[in-house]
Design a protein around this motif. Structure first.
Motif, PDB file in Angstrom:
ATOM      1  N   ILE A 178       0.879  -1.182   0.000  1.00 27.98           N
ATOM      2  CA  ILE A 178       0.000   0.000   0.000  1.00 27.98           C
ATOM      3  C   ILE A 178       0.910   1.224   0.000  1.00 27.98           C
ATOM      4  CG2 ILE A 178      -1.921   1.159   1.156  1.00 27.98           C
ATOM      5  CD1 ILE A 178      -2.185  -1.549   2.791  1.00 27.98           C
ATOM      6  N   ALA A 179       0.674   2.164  -0.897  1.00 29.82           N
ATOM      7  CA  ALA A 179       1.624   3.272  -1.044  1.00 29.82           C
ATOM      8  C   ALA A 179       0.910   4.547  -1.483  1.00 29.82           C
ATOM      9  CB  ALA A 179       2.693   2.900  -2.069  1.00 29.82           C
ATOM     10  N   PRO A 180       1.573   5.706  -1.290  1.00 28.14           N
ATOM     11  CA  PRO A 180       1.024   6.959  -1.824  1.00 28.14           C
ATOM     12  C   PRO A 180       0.987   6.917  -3.344  1.00 28.14           C
ATOM     13  CG  PRO A 180       2.790   7.367  -0.241  1.00 28.14           C
ATOM     14  CD  PRO A 180       2.828   5.921  -0.549  1.00 28.14           C
ATOM     15  N   ASP A 181       0.029   7.631  -3.936  1.00 28.24           N
ATOM     16  CA  ASP A 181      -0.055   7.676  -5.392  1.00 28.24           C
ATOM     17  C   ASP A 181       0.770   8.833  -5.950  1.00 28.24           C
ATOM     18  OD1 ASP A 181      -1.516   9.963  -4.890  1.00 28.24           O
ATOM     19  OD2 ASP A 181      -3.452   9.098  -5.437  1.00 28.24           O
ATOM     20  N   GLU A 182       0.505   9.205  -7.195  1.00 30.33           N
ATOM     21  CA  GLU A 182       1.297  10.244  -7.869  1.00 30.33           C
ATOM     22  C   GLU A 182       1.151  11.618  -7.220  1.00 30.33           C
ATOM     23  OE1 GLU A 182      -0.579   8.025  -9.291  1.00 30.33           O
ATOM     24  OE2 GLU A 182       0.892   6.810 -10.376  1.00 30.33           O
ATOM     25  N   PHE A 183       0.186  11.747  -6.312  1.00 33.49           N
ATOM     26  CA  PHE A 183       0.016  13.016  -5.613  1.00 33.49           C
ATOM     27  C   PHE A 183       1.207  13.307  -4.694  1.00 33.49           C
ATOM     28  CE2 PHE A 183      -1.968  15.702  -2.247  1.00 33.49           C
ATOM     29  CZ  PHE A 183      -2.391  16.729  -3.058  1.00 33.49           C
ATOM     30  N   LEU A 184       1.902  12.248  -4.279  1.00 35.58           N
ATOM     31  CA  LEU A 184       3.088  12.381  -3.431  1.00 35.58           C
ATOM     32  C   LEU A 184       4.253  11.624  -4.072  1.00 35.58           C
ATOM     33  CD1 LEU A 184       1.363  11.714   0.020  1.00 35.58           C
ATOM     34  CD2 LEU A 184       2.153  13.925  -0.821  1.00 35.58           C
ATOM     35  N   PRO A 185       4.704  12.043  -5.264  1.00 31.24           N
ATOM     36  CA  PRO A 185       5.702  11.268  -6.008  1.00 31.24           C
ATOM     37  C   PRO A 185       7.072  11.205  -5.342  1.00 31.24           C
ATOM     38  CG  PRO A 185       5.375  13.409  -7.027  1.00 31.24           C
ATOM     39  CD  PRO A 185       4.323  13.285  -5.964  1.00 31.24           C
ATOM     40  N   ASN A 186       7.403  12.218  -4.526  1.00 28.69           N
ATOM     41  CA  ASN A 186       8.724  12.260  -3.906  1.00 28.69           C
ATOM     42  C   ASN A 186       8.683  11.974  -2.407  1.00 28.69           C
ATOM     43  OD1 ASN A 186      10.021  13.069  -6.383  1.00 28.69           O
ATOM     44  ND2 ASN A 186       9.169  15.113  -6.059  1.00 28.69           N
ATOM     45  N   HIS A 187       7.627  11.321  -1.984  1.00 24.96           N
ATOM     46  CA  HIS A 187       7.531  10.985  -0.564  1.00 24.96           C
ATOM     47  C   HIS A 187       8.691  10.058  -0.188  1.00 24.96           C
ATOM     48  CE1 HIS A 187       5.910   9.334   3.189  1.00 24.96           C
ATOM     49  NE2 HIS A 187       5.218  10.458   3.249  1.00 24.96           N
ATOM     50  N   PRO A 188       9.306  10.242   0.987  1.00 20.70           N
ATOM     51  CA  PRO A 188      10.468   9.422   1.367  1.00 20.70           C
ATOM     52  C   PRO A 188      10.209   7.922   1.272  1.00 20.70           C
ATOM     53  CG  PRO A 188      10.174  11.224   2.910  1.00 20.70           C
ATOM     54  CD  PRO A 188       8.990  11.261   1.997  1.00 20.70           C
ATOM     55  N   SER A 189       9.009   7.480   1.628  1.00 20.00           N
ATOM     56  CA  SER A 189       8.706   6.055   1.559  1.00 20.00           C
ATOM     57  C   SER A 189       8.668   5.558   0.121  1.00 20.00           C
ATOM     58  CB  SER A 189       7.366   5.759   2.246  1.00 20.00           C
ATOM     59  OG  SER A 189       6.294   6.369   1.545  1.00 20.00           O
ATOM     60  N   VAL A 190       8.219   6.419  -0.797  1.00 15.13           N
ATOM     61  CA  VAL A 190       8.169   6.055  -2.217  1.00 15.13           C
ATOM     62  C   VAL A 190       9.585   5.965  -2.789  1.00 15.13           C
ATOM     63  CG1 VAL A 190       7.396   6.776  -4.505  1.00 15.13           C
ATOM     64  CG2 VAL A 190       5.885   7.074  -2.525  1.00 15.13           C
ATOM     65  N   VAL A 191      10.417   6.953  -2.456  1.00 16.47           N
ATOM     66  CA  VAL A 191      11.805   6.955  -2.930  1.00 16.47           C
ATOM     67  C   VAL A 191      12.537   5.716  -2.426  1.00 16.47           C
ATOM     68  CG1 VAL A 191      14.015   8.168  -2.838  1.00 16.47           C
ATOM     69  CG2 VAL A 191      11.876   9.466  -3.102  1.00 16.47           C
ATOM     70  N   TRP A 192      12.351   5.384  -1.149  1.00 18.07           N
ATOM     71  CA  TRP A 192      13.002   4.193  -0.572  1.00 18.07           C
ATOM     72  C   TRP A 192      12.538   2.920  -1.260  1.00 18.07           C
ATOM     73  CZ3 TRP A 192      10.790  -0.041   1.733  1.00 18.07           C
ATOM     74  CH2 TRP A 192      11.686  -0.941   2.333  1.00 18.07           C
ATOM     75  N   ARG A 193      11.238   2.770  -1.475  1.00 20.31           N
ATOM     76  CA  ARG A 193      10.700   1.542  -2.078  1.00 20.31           C
ATOM     77  C   ARG A 193      11.220   1.348  -3.500  1.00 20.31           C
ATOM     78  NH1 ARG A 193       5.760   2.870  -3.365  1.00 20.31           N
ATOM     79  NH2 ARG A 193       6.170   2.706  -5.603  1.00 20.31           N
ATOM     80  N   ARG A 252      14.778   0.112  -3.170  1.00 21.01           N
ATOM     81  CA  ARG A 252      14.908  -1.229  -2.584  1.00 21.01           C
ATOM     82  C   ARG A 252      14.207  -2.291  -3.429  1.00 21.01           C
ATOM     83  NH1 ARG A 252      15.239  -3.076   2.859  1.00 21.01           N
ATOM     84  NH2 ARG A 252      15.431  -5.361   2.766  1.00 21.01           N
ATOM     85  N   TYR A 253      13.034  -1.962  -3.951  1.00 20.04           N
ATOM     86  CA  TYR A 253      12.262  -2.916  -4.749  1.00 20.04           C
ATOM     87  C   TYR A 253      11.833  -2.246  -6.061  1.00 20.04           C
ATOM     88  CZ  TYR A 253      11.856  -5.271  -0.213  1.00 20.04           C
ATOM     89  OH  TYR A 253      12.131  -5.887   0.984  1.00 20.04           O
ATOM     90  N   PRO A 254      12.762  -2.059  -6.990  1.00 17.53           N
ATOM     91  CA  PRO A 254      12.461  -1.297  -8.218  1.00 17.53           C
ATOM     92  C   PRO A 254      11.378  -1.928  -9.093  1.00 17.53           C
ATOM     93  CG  PRO A 254      14.603  -2.382  -8.354  1.00 17.53           C
ATOM     94  CD  PRO A 254      14.167  -2.502  -6.940  1.00 17.53           C
ATOM     95  N   ALA A 255      11.181  -3.224  -9.017  1.00 18.43           N
ATOM     96  CA  ALA A 255      10.193  -3.884  -9.881  1.00 18.43           C
ATOM     97  C   ALA A 255       8.827  -4.006  -9.211  1.00 18.43           C
ATOM     98  CB  ALA A 255      10.694  -5.260 -10.287  1.00 18.43           C
ATOM     99  N   LEU A 256       8.737  -3.613  -7.957  1.00 15.98           N
ATOM    100  CA  LEU A 256       7.496  -3.819  -7.210  1.00 15.98           C
ATOM    101  C   LEU A 256       6.430  -2.794  -7.619  1.00 15.98           C
ATOM    102  CD1 LEU A 256       7.256  -4.735  -3.493  1.00 15.98           C
ATOM    103  CD2 LEU A 256       5.745  -2.984  -4.409  1.00 15.98           C
ATOM    104  N   VAL A 257       5.228  -3.277  -7.852  1.00 13.35           N
ATOM    105  CA  VAL A 257       4.087  -2.414  -8.179  1.00 13.35           C
ATOM    106  C   VAL A 257       3.077  -2.512  -7.033  1.00 13.35           C
ATOM    107  CG1 VAL A 257       2.194  -1.944  -9.767  1.00 13.35           C
ATOM    108  CG2 VAL A 257       4.401  -2.757 -10.646  1.00 13.35           C
ATOM    109  N   PRO A 258       2.822  -1.432  -6.326  1.00 14.81           N
ATOM    110  CA  PRO A 258       1.879  -1.489  -5.200  1.00 14.81           C
ATOM    111  C   PRO A 258       0.493  -1.956  -5.633  1.00 14.81           C
ATOM    112  CG  PRO A 258       3.137   0.540  -5.142  1.00 14.81           C
ATOM    113  CD  PRO A 258       3.435  -0.103  -6.464  1.00 14.81           C
ATOM    114  N   ALA A 259      -0.128  -2.727  -4.788  1.00 13.15           N
ATOM    115  CA  ALA A 259      -1.481  -3.206  -5.077  1.00 13.15           C
ATOM    116  C   ALA A 259      -2.522  -2.127  -4.818  1.00 13.15           C
ATOM    117  CB  ALA A 259      -1.786  -4.442  -4.235  1.00 13.15           C
ATOM    118  N   TYR A 260      -2.191  -1.197  -3.905  1.00 12.02           N
ATOM    119  CA  TYR A 260      -3.117  -0.119  -3.544  1.00 12.02           C
ATOM    120  C   TYR A 260      -2.362   1.196  -3.500  1.00 12.02           C
ATOM    121  CZ  TYR A 260      -5.670  -4.186  -1.751  1.00 12.02           C
ATOM    122  OH  TYR A 260      -6.285  -5.400  -1.611  1.00 12.02           O
TER     123      TYR A 260
END
Length: 293
Positions: free
Chosen positions: A194-209, A212-220
């Motif tokens: 579960i992750a922030p959408d494009e409204f928060l593209p530079n959120h620290p959690s998004v940058v980290w993910r 760490r997991y470049p191929a991962l696509v969030p389900a939500y």
């Protein structure tokens, strides 16, 4: 307001009438607020509009819609109402009472995770101080003078604002115990994220993910960190959250995420430093907000 208004001397009852109609939106509701009958309100509005030489409200099936003059009068009426309340409290307590309205903006996650517990600790000491709270991720709220104080998670606060750093906020991975039941907690990439959408593209959690997991696509995805936390708490998957949102119903999966720390800043405009109500709230928040356990 046209020239005819200059010949009429507004009284307190006029302001109370306009404020009741603005708040109520209808003759019936205004009558309830003023504790009079509907016909009394109707006649009073007609008399006031005739005395001022203009219509204050647009009458429609939806109710009474205030025009610009009515909104201006209602604003003045609210200030008078607050001043009267402050005087009453001062008489009861035998001391000077801080009054006024302060506008405060923050994100919804900061509001629920940090701000509300802080306000509960000290706001009862200021019964005549009024707060207007708005949730937003935009610094422009302060820049446009839409707010007096902002609480923001950022490592680069705008230089034109006056601020105080309240500390660092760490992030961690978490999920609900129900979601983790029967799953291999070490295989994070196989879980629903579960992750922030494009409204928060530079959120620290998004940058980290993404690192760490470049191929991962969030389900939500959603446009609010508070919503991310609530979805994780509901058992829909794994989320990277600030530590202050990882509470009841969530289980931490590993230690603090590297390079995710974000500073919490308390910010205000330079011109607000002359306002006692703003300065008082600023100082109280600086002492009441707690980032630790």
């Amino acid at each position: 307001m046209i020239i005819a208004a200059a010949h009429y001397r507004l009284e307190h009852g006029d302001l109370a009438l306009v404020l009741a109609l603005v708040r109520g939106g209808s003759l019936a509701r205004a009558a309830e607020l003023l504790k009079v009958d509907v016909s009394t309100v109707f006649r009073a509005v007609r008399r006031l509009e005739k005395a001022l030489g203009e219509e204050l409200f647009e009458k429609s099936r939806a109710g009474y819609l205030p025009g610009s003059t009515a909104l201006l009068l209602a604003q003045q009426a609210e200030q008078a109402e607050q001043a009267l309340e402050a005087a009453r409290v001062a008489l009861e307590q035998g001391r000077e009472v801080l009054n006024g309205t302060v506008r405060l903006t923050c994100t919804d996650s900061v509001l629920h995770g940090l701000l509300l517990p802080a306000l509960a600790r000290f706001m009862p000491n200021y019964p005549a101080l009024h707060l207007e709270l708005a949730t937003s991720n935009d610094f422009a709220n302060l820049s446009r003078r839409d707010a007096d104080i902002a609480l923001r998670l950022t490592n680069a606060p705008p230089q034109h604002l006056v601020g105080r750093c309240l500390g660092q906020v760490a992030y961690g991975l978490c999920a609900s115990p129900a979601y983790l039941q029967g799953r291999d907690a070490s295989d994070l990439a196989a879980m629903a994220w579960i992750a922030p959408d494009e409204f928060l593209p530079n959120h620290p959690s998004v940058v980290w993910r993404r690192q760490r997991y470049p191929a991962l696509v969030p389900a939500y995805r959603c446009n609010s960190m508070l919503s991310v936390a609530e979805m994780a708490r509901a058992g829909l998957g794994v989320a990277a959250l600030p530590r202050f949102l990882i509470g009841d119903g969530l289980q931490a999966l590993e230690g603090e995420l590297p390079d995710c720390d974000t500073a919490l800043w308390l910010l205000t405009r330079p011109d607000c430093r002359a306002l006692r109500s703003v300065v008082t709230l600023f100082d109280e928040l600086g002492g009441a907000i707690r980032l630790g356990p």
